[in-house]
Design a protein around this motif. Sequence first.
Motif, PDB file in Angstrom:
ATOM      1  N   LEU A 257       0.826  -1.207   0.000  1.00 12.92           N
ATOM      2  CA  LEU A 257       0.000   0.000   0.000  1.00 12.92           C
ATOM      3  C   LEU A 257       0.859   1.256   0.000  1.00 12.92           C
ATOM      4  O   LEU A 257       0.555   2.236  -0.685  1.00 12.92           O
ATOM      5  N   HIS A 258       1.944   1.227   0.776  1.00  8.44           N
ATOM      6  CA  HIS A 258       2.804   2.401   0.872  1.00  8.44           C
ATOM      7  C   HIS A 258       3.533   2.671  -0.441  1.00  8.44           C
ATOM      8  O   HIS A 258       3.890   3.815  -0.733  1.00  8.44           O
ATOM      9  N   LEU A 259       3.743   1.616  -1.243  1.00 10.13           N
ATOM     10  CA  LEU A 259       4.468   1.780  -2.504  1.00 10.13           C
ATOM     11  C   LEU A 259       3.559   2.108  -3.681  1.00 10.13           C
ATOM     12  O   LEU A 259       4.023   2.670  -4.678  1.00 10.13           O
ATOM     13  N   GLN A 260       2.269   1.765  -3.569  1.00  8.54           N
ATOM     14  CA  GLN A 260       1.396   1.861  -4.737  1.00  8.54           C
ATOM     15  C   GLN A 260       1.337   3.277  -5.308  1.00  8.54           C
ATOM     16  O   GLN A 260       1.563   3.500  -6.496  1.00  8.54           O
ATOM     17  N   GLY A 261       1.013   4.238  -4.446  1.00  8.48           N
ATOM     18  CA  GLY A 261       0.899   5.611  -4.922  1.00  8.48           C
ATOM     19  C   GLY A 261       2.218   6.140  -5.434  1.00  8.48           C
ATOM     20  O   GLY A 261       2.278   6.825  -6.471  1.00  8.48           O
ATOM     21  N   ALA A 262       3.303   5.818  -4.718  1.00  6.39           N
ATOM     22  CA  ALA A 262       4.625   6.286  -5.127  1.00  6.39           C
ATOM     23  C   ALA A 262       5.019   5.694  -6.478  1.00  6.39           C
ATOM     24  O   ALA A 262       5.534   6.400  -7.359  1.00  6.39           O
ATOM     25  N   MET A 263       4.779   4.386  -6.664  1.00  5.13           N
ATOM     26  CA  MET A 263       5.135   3.744  -7.930  1.00  5.13           C
ATOM     27  C   MET A 263       4.305   4.314  -9.082  1.00  5.13           C
ATOM     28  O   MET A 263       4.819   4.557 -10.180  1.00  5.13           O
TER      29      MET A 263
ATOM     30  N   MET B 184       9.784   9.119  -3.369  1.00  2.00           N
ATOM     31  CA  MET B 184       9.213   7.830  -2.966  1.00  2.00           C
ATOM     32  C   MET B 184       8.839   7.850  -1.487  1.00  2.00           C
ATOM     33  O   MET B 184       7.748   7.418  -1.097  1.00  2.00           O
ATOM     34  N   SER B 185       9.739   8.359  -0.659  1.00  7.25           N
ATOM     35  CA  SER B 185       9.482   8.385   0.784  1.00  7.25           C
ATOM     36  C   SER B 185       8.356   9.343   1.124  1.00  7.25           C
ATOM     37  O   SER B 185       7.470   9.024   1.936  1.00  7.25           O
ATOM     38  N   ILE B 186       8.354  10.519   0.503  1.00  3.46           N
ATOM     39  CA  ILE B 186       7.310  11.508   0.786  1.00  3.46           C
ATOM     40  C   ILE B 186       5.946  10.986   0.355  1.00  3.46           C
ATOM     41  O   ILE B 186       4.942  11.158   1.059  1.00  3.46           O
ATOM     42  N   ASP B 187       5.881  10.317  -0.798  1.00  3.56           N
ATOM     43  CA  ASP B 187       4.614   9.723  -1.242  1.00  3.56           C
ATOM     44  C   ASP B 187       4.132   8.662  -0.258  1.00  3.56           C
ATOM     45  O   ASP B 187       2.937   8.587   0.072  1.00  3.56           O
ATOM     46  N   ALA B 188       5.055   7.804   0.193  1.00  3.27           N
ATOM     47  CA  ALA B 188       4.680   6.736   1.122  1.00  3.27           C
ATOM     48  C   ALA B 188       4.105   7.316   2.408  1.00  3.27           C
ATOM     49  O   ALA B 188       3.069   6.854   2.910  1.00  3.27           O
ATOM     50  N   VAL B 189       4.755   8.335   2.952  1.00  3.72           N
ATOM     51  CA  VAL B 189       4.278   8.950   4.188  1.00  3.72           C
ATOM     52  C   VAL B 189       2.950   9.667   3.957  1.00  3.72           C
ATOM     53  O   VAL B 189       2.041   9.612   4.787  1.00  3.72           O
ATOM     54  N   SER B 190       2.814  10.326   2.808  1.00  6.74           N
ATOM     55  CA  SER B 190       1.595  11.086   2.521  1.00  6.74           C
ATOM     56  C   SER B 190       0.387  10.178   2.347  1.00  6.74           C
ATOM     57  O   SER B 190      -0.747  10.586   2.627  1.00  6.74           O
ATOM     58  N   ASP B 191       0.613   8.945   1.862  1.00  9.50           N
ATOM     59  CA  ASP B 191      -0.494   8.012   1.636  1.00  9.50           C
ATOM     60  C   ASP B 191      -0.858   7.208   2.878  1.00  9.50           C
ATOM     61  O   ASP B 191      -1.843   6.470   2.865  1.00  9.50           O
ATOM     62  N   ALA B 192      -0.068   7.333   3.941  1.00  3.37           N
ATOM     63  CA  ALA B 192      -0.304   6.534   5.144  1.00  3.37           C
ATOM     64  C   ALA B 192      -1.321   7.215   6.060  1.00  3.37           C
ATOM     65  O   ALA B 192      -1.536   8.428   5.988  1.00  3.37           O
ATOM     66  N   TYR B 193      -1.932   6.409   6.939  1.00  5.28           N
ATOM     67  CA  TYR B 193      -2.916   6.965   7.871  1.00  5.28           C
ATOM     68  C   TYR B 193      -2.290   7.993   8.798  1.00  5.28           C
ATOM     69  O   TYR B 193      -2.970   8.891   9.317  1.00  5.28           O
ATOM     70  N   THR B 194      -0.974   7.899   9.027  1.00  6.58           N
ATOM     71  CA  THR B 194      -0.297   8.802   9.952  1.00  6.58           C
ATOM     72  C   THR B 194      -0.182  10.222   9.412  1.00  6.58           C
ATOM     73  O   THR B 194       0.158  11.142  10.153  1.00  6.58           O
ATOM     74  N   PHE B 195      -0.477  10.412   8.116  1.00  2.00           N
ATOM     75  CA  PHE B 195      -0.318  11.740   7.528  1.00  2.00           C
ATOM     76  C   PHE B 195      -1.213  12.778   8.202  1.00  2.00           C
ATOM     77  O   PHE B 195      -0.868  13.960   8.260  1.00  2.00           O
ATOM     78  N   VAL B 196      -2.346  12.323   8.720  1.00  2.25           N
ATOM     79  CA  VAL B 196      -3.255  13.255   9.386  1.00  2.25           C
ATOM     80  C   VAL B 196      -2.625  13.845  10.644  1.00  2.25           C
ATOM     81  O   VAL B 196      -3.050  14.894  11.136  1.00  2.25           O
ATOM     82  N   PHE B 197      -1.570  13.199  11.152  1.00  2.55           N
ATOM     83  CA  PHE B 197      -0.893  13.671  12.365  1.00  2.55           C
ATOM     84  C   PHE B 197       0.425  14.388  12.043  1.00  2.55           C
ATOM     85  O   PHE B 197       1.227  14.639  12.936  1.00  2.55           O
ATOM     86  N   ALA B 198       0.657  14.728  10.763  1.00  8.26           N
ATOM     87  CA  ALA B 198       1.957  15.238  10.330  1.00  8.26           C
ATOM     88  C   ALA B 198       2.386  16.496  11.075  1.00  8.26           C
ATOM     89  O   ALA B 198       3.576  16.704  11.324  1.00  8.26           O
ATOM     90  N   ASP B 199       1.440  17.351  11.436  1.00 10.24           N
ATOM     91  CA  ASP B 199       1.791  18.624  12.068  1.00 10.24           C
ATOM     92  C   ASP B 199       1.839  18.550  13.594  1.00 10.24           C
ATOM     93  O   ASP B 199       2.001  19.581  14.256  1.00 10.24           O
ATOM     94  N   GLN B 200       1.706  17.350  14.129  1.00 15.95           N
ATOM     95  CA  GLN B 200       1.729  17.217  15.588  1.00 15.95           C
ATOM     96  C   GLN B 200       3.156  17.301  16.123  1.00 15.95           C
ATOM     97  O   GLN B 200       4.097  16.754  15.544  1.00 15.95           O
ATOM     98  N   VAL B 201       3.284  17.985  17.259  1.00 14.20           N
ATOM     99  CA  VAL B 201       4.575  18.101  17.932  1.00 14.20           C
ATOM    100  C   VAL B 201       4.804  16.847  18.757  1.00 14.20           C
ATOM    101  O   VAL B 201       3.945  16.448  19.557  1.00 14.20           O
ATOM    102  N   VAL B 202       5.955  16.204  18.560  1.00 11.97           N
ATOM    103  CA  VAL B 202       6.259  14.967  19.282  1.00 11.97           C
ATOM    104  C   VAL B 202       7.505  15.106  20.153  1.00 11.97           C
ATOM    105  O   VAL B 202       7.887  14.169  20.851  1.00 11.97           O
ATOM    106  N   GLY B 203       8.135  16.260  20.092  1.00 15.38           N
ATOM    107  CA  GLY B 203       9.328  16.494  20.902  1.00 15.38           C
ATOM    108  C   GLY B 203       9.309  17.898  21.452  1.00 15.38           C
ATOM    109  O   GLY B 203       8.272  18.376  21.929  1.00 15.38           O
TER     110      GLY B 203
END
Length: 696
Positions: free
Chosen positions: A257-263, A312-331
């Motif tokens: 799934l993570h590769l589909q959009g990127a490919m 490839m990496s940016i597409d994989a991250v953007s297509d993942a469920y975690t993208f909705v949390f991209a702007d969250q501060v974790v540190g």
Amino acid sequence: MQGFVEWPILLAAFESRDHLGGMLRTSDLDSTIFRHLTGKAKPALIHPTNTAFDPAGWKAVVDAIGDEPLSPRDMLLMQVAMLIGVQNAILRHRYTSKLFAGFAPDQVLTLALANANRGYLVIKFKADVAAAAAFEAAGGRPLDFGAISQLLIEPAPGQSPATADDLNNSFVDTLPHWFALARDITEGSRAPGEDLGGIAQRAGACLSLEHAFRSIWQEALWEPWRFGQGADGYVMVPDDTDWMAGWRVWDLREQSLHLQGAMLNRQLEKRIPNAYLTRSLARTVTAIDLDAVPPTLTVAAPSEQQAAAHRMSIDAVSDAYTFVFADQVVGAPGVTVALLSEAVLVLQDLAVAALPEEYDPVAPDWTIMERLACKLPRATLIEALRDTLGIGLALAEACIAFLTVDPAADLGELFRIGLWHKPLVAMADGEHVLIAAGALIWGSPIRRTERWLQATGGDDLSKTPNGLIYEAQVRTLAEQALRENTLFASTDWCVSHLPKGKAKEEVDLLVRIGNRVLVGEIKCFLGPSEPSECYNYVRKLEKAADQARRKSDWLATQPALLDALLGGSGALEIVPLVIVNQSNGVGLVLDGCQVTDAHFLQIVLGDGDYHRGAKFENDEPIEFNVETLYATVKEAEERLTRIFAEHLGVQRYRDAVRWTTNVIPLGDGSGSLQIAYPIVDETAYYAAGPFAGTTG
């Protein structure tokens, strides 16, 4: 050649008994000894991986149990514990206790990272060779990029073949064992004329064995296994093949799934020159001069190869469920998931530039070992982020601090979840770090993001504000999918939910298609990796299924409420459904409640057709293979439960599972331990696919 084994060979060690059938429940793993090992009963038993393990303590607990019979599960745990306890004692007494006598802690850390990075380079080379051979052997037919990762390679002469991913995981996950020895250095004198390369490889062999024994024990404790004696020692095979193969299948489906959009984007970019669908970093590290003091970076626009990897990496991250949390501060303030993801891309390019091309140098000295370990000034990494990402020095420093582990202070956490989300290792001087290339470059960007989120929210995001954010997103996507489904009229469907406090039960998602109602329990879990995490994940699925069934039963007694929420023109048939955020668990049916993922749910609701594959061939139009799920509202109603149970996203992987063995030598003259584990055979996967028999 793939080293598949036939089950009769392994099962010959066991008396015939009926298979339990279906995927086991976590309650099936419960036993008296299990409860004493997991803190559910006292006294607690000391695990065989602990240096304080004492068989006499186990005997005392068993004697205290009295007349309570020990189950086969108890006997398995006792047998495996005694085997692992003895093997660990032999290993420590003969080898590991004396490995680094006279070395300084930082020297041990350097050897550890040099060994792991050498392993990464060797595995990458052998994986590339194996892939090239597979392409040649395929004779021009398409190869699946997910399944090809399952090719078996031999790490060294005489060692059991394994997949490249598994081998890299082993090198990275063995690092905490090195760190433990670095923390507790034994006194002694160093041998004159020592061979640092030989010392590192010998230590790597010993500590990888120690890690293997730890993994075996964790699997025996938290997963369903059978254990017995074989012709050449001992044998472990799964007591539930669905449980064991499931994790492999779900992981591969998630990778796919993570590769589909990127490919797809890369193929479209080939057809539309200079029209990049995804941006890369504007600037990155393109070279490093390690002879300068301090090392000098070259920062410039990325090369074509670097830019492609970024996209490839940016597409994989953007297509993942975690993208909705991209702007969250974790540190620290400003250290968000999105910023860390970009920082990792820069550090990957830096590490590639810093790693040597020669991974088997003759008579390496400390300078060469430090180069292999990617020893760099911390200030150089901070400078790299500042100059490439255009952020201030303080924020760049905060990012590096977040991505760095203290190998002494963080040891317990490192044994539990590894270095995958924090691939930088601090040295004692506080001014230098080492880079775990296998974690930084090869590690999954999605798994890395999950671990970052875990640092602030735990492993169950459903219990945090993120859970509510994700629930709302799933409802929005479900409604959007149904609105765009041309097979349905607006009166054929409805999406709703019951917020907390509005009724007796809180219901995350209600979907009506015709007169079929899905009662969705939405869960946002972090993907498990360790056996204990897999066990806890299944427990959470079981609880979610119980919730979905309970809410479904209650709604069945509330026809007026259902009518107000969903409408409809007849008696409604209610179906409980657990909806998770990633692939783990999809296709399971837990006491009548099905488990699916939000991605597949969106596909099913949005169209009656399922795209099983896409074929790219030179400049020819992209060819899609389509399977019809349903063609009318009535067919959708009738087939929904079967569609979720069969789950076409994992079916081919499941059908292509084959079993191989890992052979672990034993140090007491009792032979070896053979452990079965599943992989997906690329040839079988292709043969069951939509383009079998085609070329190009």
